[in-house]
Each structure stands twice: as structure tokens, then as C-alpha cells.
Enzyme design. Sequence first.
Site, PDB file in Angstrom:
ATOM      1  CB  CYS A  77      -0.988  -0.057   1.169  1.00 36.89           C
ATOM      2  SG  CYS A  77      -2.321   1.132   1.016  1.00 36.89           S
ATOM      3  CG  HIS A 172      -3.628  -3.581   3.457  1.00 42.45           C
ATOM      4  ND1 HIS A 172      -2.576  -3.069   4.174  1.00 42.45           N
ATOM      5  CD2 HIS A 172      -4.273  -2.511   2.916  1.00 42.45           C
ATOM      6  CE1 HIS A 172      -2.578  -1.758   4.100  1.00 42.45           C
ATOM      7  NE2 HIS A 172      -3.599  -1.385   3.334  1.00 42.45           N
ATOM      8  CD  GLU A 174      -1.034  -5.869   5.749  1.00 40.71           C
ATOM      9  OE1 GLU A 174      -0.953  -6.358   4.611  1.00 40.71           O
ATOM     10  OE2 GLU A 174      -1.005  -4.643   5.963  1.00 40.71           O
ATOM     11  CD  GLU A 529     -12.516  -4.616  32.139  1.00 43.51           C
ATOM     12  OE1 GLU A 529     -13.513  -4.659  32.895  1.00 43.51           O
ATOM     13  OE2 GLU A 529     -11.766  -5.584  31.938  1.00 43.51           O
TER      14      GLU A 529
HETATM   15  P1  XMP Z   1     -10.930  -1.268  27.420  1.00 45.53           P
HETATM   16  O1  XMP Z   1     -11.886  -1.204  28.563  1.00 45.53           O
HETATM   17  O2  XMP Z   1      -9.882  -0.176  27.453  1.00 45.53           O
HETATM   18  O3  XMP Z   1     -10.158  -2.650  27.613  1.00 45.53           O
HETATM   19  O4  XMP Z   1     -11.616  -1.353  26.084  1.00 45.53           O
HETATM   20  C1  XMP Z   1      -9.259  -3.190  26.701  1.00 45.53           C
HETATM   21  C2  XMP Z   1      -8.518  -4.300  27.414  1.00 45.53           C
HETATM   22  O5  XMP Z   1      -7.704  -3.738  28.444  1.00 45.53           O
HETATM   23  C3  XMP Z   1      -8.071  -4.282  29.703  1.00 45.53           C
HETATM   24  N1  XMP Z   1      -7.994  -3.197  30.684  1.00 45.53           N
HETATM   25  C4  XMP Z   1      -7.046  -3.113  31.619  1.00 45.53           C
HETATM   26  N2  XMP Z   1      -5.998  -3.920  31.903  1.00 45.53           N
HETATM   27  N3  XMP Z   1      -5.404  -2.480  33.650  1.00 45.53           N
HETATM   28  C5  XMP Z   1      -5.199  -3.596  32.935  1.00 45.53           C
HETATM   29  O6  XMP Z   1      -4.238  -4.329  33.235  1.00 45.53           O
HETATM   30  C6  XMP Z   1      -6.432  -1.612  33.435  1.00 45.53           C
HETATM   31  O7  XMP Z   1      -6.581  -0.596  34.120  1.00 45.53           O
HETATM   32  C7  XMP Z   1      -7.293  -1.955  32.362  1.00 45.53           C
HETATM   33  N4  XMP Z   1      -8.405  -1.367  31.840  1.00 45.53           N
HETATM   34  C8  XMP Z   1      -8.809  -2.158  30.811  1.00 45.53           C
HETATM   35  C9  XMP Z   1      -9.473  -4.816  29.521  1.00 45.53           C
HETATM   36  O8  XMP Z   1      -9.745  -5.844  30.468  1.00 45.53           O
HETATM   37  C10 XMP Z   1      -9.438  -5.300  28.090  1.00 45.53           C
HETATM   38  O9  XMP Z   1      -8.829  -6.569  28.003  1.00 45.53           O
END
Ligand code: XMP
Length: 531
Positions: A77, A172, A174, A529
Site C-alpha cells: 500500500c 493488504h 496481511e 470494561e
Molecule cells: P478497554 O476497557 O480499554 O479494555 O476497552 C481493553 C482491554 O484492556 C483491559 N484493561 C485493563 N488492563 N489495567 C489492565 O491491566 C487496566 O486498568 C485496564 N483497563 C482495561 C481490559 O480488560 C481489556 O482486556
Amino acid sequence: TILILDFGSQYSHLITRRCRELNVYAELMPCTTKVKDVKFKPKGIILSGSPYSVYDDDAPHADPAVYDLGVPILGICYGLQEMTLSHKGKVEKCDHREYGFAQVQISRFGEGASSSVDALFEGLGDEMQVWMSHGDQLSEMAPNFHVIGRTSTAPYAAVAHDSKPFYGIQFHPEVTHSPRGKEVISRFVLNICGCRTNWTMEEFIGKEISRIREICGPKGRVIGAVSGGVDSTVAAKLMHEAIGDRFHAIMVDNGVLRLNEGQQVNDMLNKDLGVNLTVVDASDLFLSRLEGVEDPEQKRKIIGNTFINVFEAEAAKIEAAAEEEEKKGAEAKGKIEWLLQGTLYPDVIESISFKGPSATIKTHHNVGGLLADMKLKLIEPLRELFKDEVRALGRLLSIPAPLVQRHPFPGPGLAIRILGPVTREQVKILQQADNIYIEEIRKANLYNQISQAFAVLLPVKAVGVMGDKRTYEQVIALRAVQSEDFMTADWYVFPADVLRRISSRITNEVAGINRVTYDISSKPPSTVEWL
Ligand code: XMP
């Protein structure tokens, strides 16, 4: 080794993965890397895609010296456009952005065309479905290049140099949306570059163990935190294989772990795998510092800082105990000099990107703060590996399959899954609901289809009826997502009967819950989360 020069495409790390899946070691470096600074001799170079246009004022460009290294080069690309521009061809904006599937006709086209198919596409047939994502394309090929693939809208969808092993493709290979893309990469890496297929986890273990022994010397001691997750468990087991009891693992029970987690980690890591482990129950301290706190970033900060305090205190105890033994005449143990961290390659890539680390949406809990205070040096045996490689390594190190496949769990644990203040009672409710949820997912054999599943405790009360009595209790939300890298995620479509069983068990078995909901939000715009 294949050197991948990263121009910032969201797919760059996938190129690295595809090479590694072919058992060829590949390393991603920022596109601004000077050839003279590359410490190894690559057998081939891949130029990645980019969010930029080659004509942008701030567009990134490769060191022109890459073209004089005498090794094969594949531009993907933006990489094709960059190669074209530096060989005096032309790139222009398309009338329309091309995004999605396209059919590439494969052959040698144009002047001097022969029917022979180029090495890059050998054995791939006359036509191939590919994935395109670009706003610019070649309007004129560079001199001494010829066309080896075209689509209905891109006359130069794939080009090759007449005499040098330089290739460029607009699509792409990949991404999984290019079904035969992996074969294209294989033609380049194996046939054209002639790379050896010696990147395997079996080889990695041997080399890494020797490297750790060399770094630590005959006496050096290492300390590290384990969480019950895949990365820290694999890192700990690898350290144990390398230096035995000179590695000391610490598990901090912060009071917001999953049900029986501390006990389970102890049984597996210490009893089954033989790793020198101390489990510290610091739940009172954590929960008292979390009292009344609702703000998620505040919760993260408190847990991160308290973790550091507890870990340091425990490390000091271990050191003191060693000195005590020595006084009693035991052979001197070395000082604790190293801190083990389970950093993976994606974190390394993130921090070496030429654009700098990307903006953080949530401050992810990390133990980096430990280094400043403890004067420890960092040891990171997994820093070259992707998650799936860590899992493969875990299997080879005899780590039980359910752990190797385990969903990620955030450092701040259930504290960011309890909306509102965290109390022991709330933790207990969530632990039970979460445990039932995961148990039923496992029973239905769905665990490995889901990237992450967990329960969330909502700070609201709803009305229900149990027996003949009105209830007024809390609500559990269930979350399950599928995701490649957690940057984007889609909610998982459960069979209705599984959800029905989970809901019925949670409302029946968990006191304080009378309602269960299922979260149907994707990321973006939501996050995985809830906090
Ligand atoms: P989010 O909520 O940001 O999550 O979309 C993406 C991934 O990251 C993890 N996550 C965390 N892991 N400390 C961690 O070690 C944190 O404060 C934290 N916040 C989110 C979440 O479980 C998901 O896998």
C-alpha cells in the site's frame, strides 16, 4: 530476519505476525530508522502501509539506503507508493477512496508481457480476492518496473522491478480479508528472500533460558509479580526454568481478585510448577484505601500505588530473610538485582512507534513505578513475543491448558467492574456472579470462542419478585466480546439457552441480585470494561 519498516498503518503488526506464523523471525522498526542503525542483516524488507499520503508535508519516508542493501523489498500500500516515488514514478489521489474487497488479476501485463507469473504470485492462479484500503494510487509506474497485477480500478495494483527483487502491492496481504494474502507473504519471505524457518517456540525457550542465565550471572536474583494471568505465569515459569529458586514470585491479593484466585495461583504456580512463590494477603489495606472511592481513574491510581507499596515491602522482607540466613552461616545469596516484567511485543511496538505512544484512554495499571524506587534492572523475557506465541510457549512449559487460554483480567481487577464504591460485600457478590457466568460458559464449551467475558455489578437497585415477596436488589450486567487486539471489539452472540441458564443461576444463587442484563455494545464507541 525480515525487517518491517512501520509507516504507522494499523496493520503493521499483522505483517510481523504473518512472517512469524511462517516461522520466520520478523522485527518491526519505525520507518525513520536509518539503515546504519539496524544491528542485524535483514534477508528482506517490507515497507508497511500508512495513514499518511506520500505527498503530505509531514509524510514519513524511508532511508533511501534501504534500496542499496541488495536485499528483496516488498512495499505494501503506502509502501508501494513510497517505493514508486523514490524510483521516480507518480502517485495521485484516487477519485474515490477504495476500501474493501477487490479482485486482482494476476499476470504480467503491458509492454514485453509474457504469460509467466511472477515469483511473488507463483501458484496463486489467475485471480485473487484481496482487501484494499487506500486513498492514493499509482498514476505512473516508476521506470524499470512492470505490472504483475491489476484490478478494475487500479491498473498498477501490483508491480515488480525488471531486474531487482523489488515488489509493490496496493492491497493488504496481511489481513485475513485477503484469503490468500498469507501465501503472498510466504512467496516473498520464503521463496524470494530465502529466509530460514527457524523461529519456533522450542528454539526460543532454549535461547531465552541461556540469555537469562547470562544476564543474571551465577548469583543474581530476580523478583517478579504474578497475577494468575497467562503472561506473568509464563514469564515466571521461564525464569524458574532458567535460574530456579533464585527467582522469587510475589502474588499480591488486593481484595479485588476473582473468586479463590489467590489459592488457585498458589496451587498451580507453587505446588504444580514448583515456582518459588509468596502470596501476600493485602486485601484489608487495598479495600480500606478504596473506601468510598467511585472515580475509576482514582481507583486505578490507588490500586497501582498500593501494589507498589506492598510489593516493595515484601521484596524487602525476602532480602532481609536472605541476610538473616547468611548471618547464621548459610552460603551468601546474591542481592535481588532484577525485576521481571511480562512485557509483550505489542507494548514494545507501541513505545517504539515513530508517532510516539498513542493516546491513553484509560491509564492501564502497570508496575513501572517499581523501578524508580527499588533500583532494580528490568528483565523482560517475553518482549519479542505476541500473545499467541506466549500461549504456545506456555503449552511447551507444561502450563495447564485452561490457564494458557485464559481471558485477560485487568490489574485493578473487580474494582473497575464494581460501579460505585468498592466494599467487601460488593466484591463477594460480583465474585459469585462472575464465577457462575464463567462456569456456564465453560460448560457450554464457548470459552475459547470468546476473547473476554466477565460480570459487572451495577450501582442501581431494581424491583423483583421472589416467592410472593417483592425484592429491591442490585443488577448484574454480563459482558462478552470477541476481539483481535482489544482495540476494537464486538459483543458476542450467545445461544439464548446459555444466557437463560446463567441468568437463572445468578438470580437464584447470588444473594442481593434480582436482575441480569446482557451488554450489547461494541468497542468503539463503548470500551470493553465499563470503567
Ligand atoms: P478497554 O476497557 O480499554 O479494555 O476497552 C481493553 C482491554 O484492556 C483491559 N484493561 C485493563 N488492563 N489495567 C489492565 O491491566 C487496566 O486498568 C485496564 N483497563 C482495561 C481490559 O480488560 C481489556 O482486556
